[in-house]
Design a protein around this motif. Structure first.
Motif, PDB file in Angstrom:
ATOM      1  N   GLU A 120       0.797  -1.436  -0.029  1.00  0.00           N
ATOM      2  CA  GLU A 120       0.044  -0.022   0.046  1.00  0.00           C
ATOM      3  C   GLU A 120       0.935   1.150   0.069  1.00  0.00           C
ATOM      4  O   GLU A 120       1.796   1.252   0.770  1.00  0.00           O
ATOM      5  CB  GLU A 120      -0.869   0.018   1.156  1.00  0.00           C
ATOM      6  N   VAL A 124      -2.624   2.487   5.727  1.00  0.00           N
ATOM      7  CA  VAL A 124      -3.916   1.604   6.081  1.00  0.00           C
ATOM      8  C   VAL A 124      -3.927   0.965   7.450  1.00  0.00           C
ATOM      9  O   VAL A 124      -3.013   0.556   7.632  1.00  0.00           O
ATOM     10  CB  VAL A 124      -3.913   0.511   4.821  1.00  0.00           C
ATOM     11  N   ALA A 141      -9.409  -4.291   6.157  1.00  0.00           N
ATOM     12  CA  ALA A 141      -8.624  -3.022   6.075  1.00  0.00           C
ATOM     13  C   ALA A 141      -9.936  -2.002   6.562  1.00  0.00           C
ATOM     14  O   ALA A 141     -10.795  -1.793   5.692  1.00  0.00           O
ATOM     15  CB  ALA A 141      -8.160  -3.024   4.991  1.00  0.00           C
ATOM     16  N   HIS A 144      -8.224   3.897   5.433  1.00  0.00           N
ATOM     17  CA  HIS A 144      -7.194   4.599   4.380  1.00  0.00           C
ATOM     18  C   HIS A 144      -7.100   5.786   5.093  1.00  0.00           C
ATOM     19  O   HIS A 144      -7.931   6.838   4.867  1.00  0.00           O
ATOM     20  CB  HIS A 144      -7.697   4.107   3.154  1.00  0.00           C
ATOM     21  N   ALA A 150      -3.610   7.845   8.930  1.00  0.00           N
ATOM     22  CA  ALA A 150      -4.815   7.363   8.852  1.00  0.00           C
ATOM     23  C   ALA A 150      -5.915   7.719  10.130  1.00  0.00           C
ATOM     24  O   ALA A 150      -5.741   7.808  11.153  1.00  0.00           O
ATOM     25  CB  ALA A 150      -4.898   5.846   8.640  1.00  0.00           C
ATOM     26  N   HIS A 173      -1.314  -1.810  11.102  1.00  0.00           N
ATOM     27  CA  HIS A 173      -1.145  -0.521  10.067  1.00  0.00           C
ATOM     28  C   HIS A 173       0.232  -0.571   9.415  1.00  0.00           C
ATOM     29  O   HIS A 173       1.133  -1.266   9.891  1.00  0.00           O
ATOM     30  CB  HIS A 173      -1.535   0.541  10.540  1.00  0.00           C
TER      31      HIS A 173
END
Length: 229
Positions: A120, A124, A141, A144, A150, A173
């Motif tokens: 990613e 996330v 998840a 985002h 986040a 994360h």
């Protein structure tokens, strides 16, 4: 020279079948995936060129479709095939993890969570929900964020834990920077979620931070039950 003209013992596919995939270089593995080269370049030559262009295997695997398809020999079909291979690998890790309790398979937990989040490009936050015997129920998840943060809402984590009928969970994360060291904000969030989930009898077993190398366990790091400064 075409790979077909190489001695049999030097061809990547034959070496993989005879010696195993681990014996091959990144370029040779990629060449097997590509299957064919382009005019003037064998599959191995093309693979080495692509690894140089993308800065290594990870850069190629994490490239978005427009960047991927700009390179000679890499069209939409190859991009789709690569995404399918990566998703099969993630599901394989998930199935392997499901056969044992999470606390009995810490390396499997790390590998699974890394496969879920390392690629990613933005932060996330997710949860691995566990049953009363600490066997995985599901991974989600949940939030985002931007490249460096986040927004995590405890209320939503509690709702998902109740919906999954979870008895425990593992938080995780990613740090897109690659540095897995926990920030003070990470520690505060972990303690806040731990305290909130305790109110509905759901245990937080750990919080993993995914960066370069091995995922960092906040429990092992010594900050899991300590109040932040």
């Amino acid at each position: 020279m075409s790979i077909r003209d190489w001695p049999v013992a030097e061809r990547p596919r034959e070496r993989l079948l005879g010696q195993g995939a681990a014996s091959l270089s990144d370029g040779e593995l990629l060449a097997i995936f590509l299957r064919t080269g382009v005019r003037g370049r064998s599959a191995v030559d093309l693979a080495r060129h692509l690894l140089s262009r993308f800065g290594g295997l990870r850069g190629l695997l994490e490239a978005d479709q427009p960047c991927f398809n700009k390179e000679l020999g890499l069209g939409p079909a190859k991009y789709a095939q690569l995404q399918a291979v990566m998703e099969m690998a993630r599901r394989h890790l998930g199935e392997h993890l499901n056969h044992s309790a999470a606390l009995e398979n810490p390396s499997g937990v790390r590998a699974y969570l890394k496969a879920q989040l390392r690629h990613e490009k933005h932060e996330v936050f997710g949860c691995l929900f566990l049953d009363t015997k600490h066997r995985p129920l599901a991974f989600e998840a949940l939030f985002h964020g931007s490249i460096d943060s986040a927004n995590v809402y405890p209320r939503q984590v509690l709702k998902r834990a109740l919906a999954r009928n979870a008895a425990a969970l593992i938080l995780c994360h990613n740090h897109p920077s690659g540095n897995p060291e926990p920030s003070q904000a990470d520690i505060r969030l972990t303690l806040r979620l731990r305290d909130a989930l305790e109110m509905i009898d759901v245990r937080v077993l750990d919080h993993f931070i995914i960066g370069d190398g091995e995922p960092l366990s906040m429990r092992e790091h010594g900050c899991f039950f300590s109040d932040p400064l």
